[in-house]
Design a protein around this motif. Structure first.
Motif, PDB file in Angstrom:
ATOM      1  N   LYS A   1       0.553  -1.393  -0.081  1.00  0.00           N
ATOM      2  CA  LYS A   1      -0.059   0.076   0.016  1.00  0.00           C
ATOM      3  C   LYS A   1       1.068   1.418   0.110  1.00  0.00           C
ATOM      4  N   GLU A   2       2.129   1.551   0.637  1.00  0.00           N
ATOM      5  CA  GLU A   2       3.120   2.236   1.239  1.00  0.00           C
ATOM      6  C   GLU A   2       3.342   2.933  -0.881  1.00  0.00           C
ATOM      7  N   VAL A   3       3.754   1.871  -1.542  1.00  0.00           N
ATOM      8  CA  VAL A   3       4.513   1.975  -2.635  1.00  0.00           C
ATOM      9  C   VAL A   3       3.580   2.284  -3.576  1.00  0.00           C
ATOM     10  N   ALA A   4       2.321   2.130  -3.664  1.00  0.00           N
ATOM     11  CA  ALA A   4       1.231   2.593  -4.327  1.00  0.00           C
ATOM     12  C   ALA A   4       1.218   3.765  -4.267  1.00  0.00           C
ATOM     13  N   GLU A   5       1.359   3.862  -2.602  1.00  0.00           N
ATOM     14  CA  GLU A   5       0.488   5.695  -2.321  1.00  0.00           C
ATOM     15  C   GLU A   5       1.737   6.443  -2.808  1.00  0.00           C
ATOM     16  N   ARG A   6       2.775   6.053  -3.130  1.00  0.00           N
ATOM     17  CA  ARG A   6       3.947   6.924  -3.293  1.00  0.00           C
ATOM     18  C   ARG A   6       3.955   7.184  -4.957  1.00  0.00           C
ATOM     19  N   ILE A   7       3.772   5.859  -6.005  1.00  0.00           N
ATOM     20  CA  ILE A   7       3.244   6.314  -6.985  1.00  0.00           C
ATOM     21  C   ILE A   7       2.344   6.573  -7.646  1.00  0.00           C
ATOM     22  N   ALA A   8       1.080   7.191  -6.933  1.00  0.00           N
ATOM     23  CA  ALA A   8      -0.484   7.689  -7.151  1.00  0.00           C
ATOM     24  C   ALA A   8      -0.133   9.234  -6.846  1.00  0.00           C
ATOM     25  N   ALA A   9       0.926   9.716  -5.466  1.00  0.00           N
ATOM     26  CA  ALA A   9       0.990  11.155  -5.486  1.00  0.00           C
ATOM     27  C   ALA A   9       1.063  12.039  -5.955  1.00  0.00           C
ATOM     28  N   GLY A  10       0.792  13.214  -5.399  1.00  0.00           N
ATOM     29  CA  GLY A  10       0.292  14.673  -6.328  1.00  0.00           C
ATOM     30  C   GLY A  10       1.847  15.471  -5.660  1.00  0.00           C
TER      31      GLY A  10
ATOM     32  N   TYR B   1       2.913   7.801 -17.688  1.00  0.00           N
ATOM     33  CA  TYR B   1       1.225   6.687 -17.239  1.00  0.00           C
ATOM     34  C   TYR B   1       0.859   7.696 -15.663  1.00  0.00           C
ATOM     35  N   ARG B   2      -0.629   7.231 -17.102  1.00  0.00           N
ATOM     36  CA  ARG B   2      -1.403   7.936 -15.940  1.00  0.00           C
ATOM     37  C   ARG B   2      -2.127   6.752 -14.441  1.00  0.00           C
ATOM     38  N   VAL B   3      -1.993   6.981 -13.108  1.00  0.00           N
ATOM     39  CA  VAL B   3      -2.029   6.132 -12.203  1.00  0.00           C
ATOM     40  C   VAL B   3      -3.012   6.633 -11.567  1.00  0.00           C
ATOM     41  N   GLU B   4      -3.946   5.211 -11.570  1.00  0.00           N
ATOM     42  CA  GLU B   4      -5.124   5.119 -10.392  1.00  0.00           C
ATOM     43  C   GLU B   4      -4.742   4.570  -9.180  1.00  0.00           C
ATOM     44  N   TYR B   5      -5.278   4.112  -8.507  1.00  0.00           N
ATOM     45  CA  TYR B   5      -5.120   3.572  -7.481  1.00  0.00           C
ATOM     46  C   TYR B   5      -6.660   3.371  -6.598  1.00  0.00           C
ATOM     47  N   LEU B   6      -6.592   1.536  -6.875  1.00  0.00           N
ATOM     48  CA  LEU B   6      -8.370   1.285  -7.569  1.00  0.00           C
ATOM     49  C   LEU B   6      -9.025   0.767  -6.265  1.00  0.00           C
ATOM     50  N   PHE B   7      -7.837   0.185  -5.085  1.00  0.00           N
ATOM     51  CA  PHE B   7      -8.299  -0.259  -4.064  1.00  0.00           C
ATOM     52  C   PHE B   7      -7.446  -1.211  -3.401  1.00  0.00           C
ATOM     53  N   THR B   8      -7.688  -0.679  -1.598  1.00  0.00           N
ATOM     54  CA  THR B   8      -6.793  -1.506  -0.588  1.00  0.00           C
ATOM     55  C   THR B   8      -7.505  -2.611   0.045  1.00  0.00           C
ATOM     56  N   VAL B   9      -6.425  -3.504  -0.267  1.00  0.00           N
ATOM     57  CA  VAL B   9      -6.393  -5.146   0.232  1.00  0.00           C
ATOM     58  C   VAL B   9      -5.725  -5.202   1.640  1.00  0.00           C
ATOM     59  N   SER B  10      -7.121  -6.009   2.653  1.00  0.00           N
ATOM     60  CA  SER B  10      -6.068  -6.068   3.822  1.00  0.00           C
ATOM     61  C   SER B  10      -5.253  -7.379   3.932  1.00  0.00           C
ATOM     62  N   GLU B  11      -4.449  -7.260   4.972  1.00  0.00           N
ATOM     63  CA  GLU B  11      -3.293  -8.225   5.099  1.00  0.00           C
ATOM     64  C   GLU B  11      -3.631  -9.628   5.338  1.00  0.00           C
ATOM     65  N   HIS B  12      -5.580  -9.571   5.017  1.00  0.00           N
ATOM     66  CA  HIS B  12      -5.416 -11.398   6.332  1.00  0.00           C
ATOM     67  C   HIS B  12      -6.051 -11.945   5.417  1.00  0.00           C
ATOM     68  N   VAL B  13      -6.135 -11.750   3.849  1.00  0.00           N
ATOM     69  CA  VAL B  13      -6.350 -12.674   2.577  1.00  0.00           C
ATOM     70  C   VAL B  13      -5.114 -12.603   2.509  1.00  0.00           C
ATOM     71  N   PHE B  14      -4.316 -12.874   2.613  1.00  0.00           N
ATOM     72  CA  PHE B  14      -2.885 -13.482   2.514  1.00  0.00           C
ATOM     73  C   PHE B  14      -2.465 -15.140   3.167  1.00  0.00           C
TER      74      PHE B  14
END
Length: 276
Positions: A134-143, A160-173
């Motif tokens: 999540k931290e890397v995704a936020e970094r890529i999408a940040a302005g 590239y145009r960047v879209e942060y689509l959705f967050t995923v819980s750690e409990h599904v791994f």
């Protein structure tokens, strides 16, 4: 069929939520018809939802146990399973040089390297989707102005145009990572030429963000030196996170001009010093 045990040294965290896997697979629909390359399929939880999309799907996996599992579980993939390190591959050879969609549940420990390789092959990869920390995704999408805005933000958003689509819980791994994950999509924008020296652009972005707390006047010194008159400009009172992609392009052009002038002056002095 024997399941694959996640390996810590490979950064493996196997997704076990099929709904999340389906949602990730569907992110490639924004780039229809193109073939798909999945990085790090593991036991194929995402692969199973990519295969019905009626286009060529190839997977690249470095873990020999996962490769053996995929060959047994997905016989139709047999000719399209690549046992290799994605970071070392020649992507031009994958689909006879034609563009493709890059996707996957990317290993956290190499996700940034994967995206740098994507940038090196941007004309082959018009669309990249997948799950990362999540931290890397936020970094890529940040302005600009954000504390998370940095090297990856600028270099990727330049192309590239960047879209942060959705967050995923750690409990599904399995095993659960210590951080949350996020799914992003990066789609090539209309830029075909930056309007500056691309290598110098990368150097300027990386050099200034390596000392992000300093003003540009100080962080640019490794490139321009300590006495360059250009740094007296008011622009250099700013910090790198305050600059947009376009402003970095403009900065690169100004730095390039300054470097050229400095070289010409050095050459002139050398020539005058060696005249008989």
């Amino acid at each position: 069929m024997r399941l694959v045990k996640p390996k810590k040294f490979l950064g493996q965290h196997f997704l076990k939520d099929l709904k999340v896997a389906q949602d990730i697979a569907d992110t490639v629909d924004a780039c229809p018809k193109l073939p798909i390359l999945e990085v790090g399929p593991g036991m194929g939880v995402l692969t199973q939802f990519l295969l019905p999309k009626e286009r060529t799907v190839k997977v690249v996996e470095v873990d020999y146990e996962s490769v053996a599992y995929l060959r047994e579980a997905y016989p139709r993939l047999e000719d399209n399973i690549i046992e290799d390190d994605f970071l070392k591959m020649n992507l031009q050879r994958l689909f006879d040089g034609q563009p493709f969609v890059l996707t996957g549940n990317y290993p956290y420990n190499i996700s940034s390297q994967i995206f740098f390789k994507m940038l090196d092959n941007k004309d082959l990869i018009p669309c990249c989707t997948g799950m990362i920390q999540k931290e890397v995704a936020e970094r890529i999408a940040a302005g600009p102005g954000s504390k998370t805005y940095g090297i990856l933000s600028v270099l990727i958003q330049a192309w590239y145009r960047v879209e942060y689509l959705f967050t995923v819980s750690e409990h599904v791994f399995n095993p659960p990572p210590k951080v949350k994950s996020a799914v992003i999509r990066m789609t090539r924008n209309d830029t075909r030429q930056l309007g500056c020296d691309e290598n110098l652009f990368k150097q300027v972005v990386k050099t200034t963000f390596n000392q992000r707390r300093k003003t540009l006047r100080n962080s640019i010194k490794p490139i321009l030196g300590k006495e360059c008159p250009l740094t007296e400009d008011i622009l250099f009172n700013k910090r790198p996170e305050q600059l947009s992609v376009q402003e970095f392009i403009e900065l690169t052009n100004r730095v390039g001009t300054a470097l050229k002038e400095m070289k010409e002056e050095t050459d002139k002095r050398a020539f005058n010093g060696f005249q008989p």
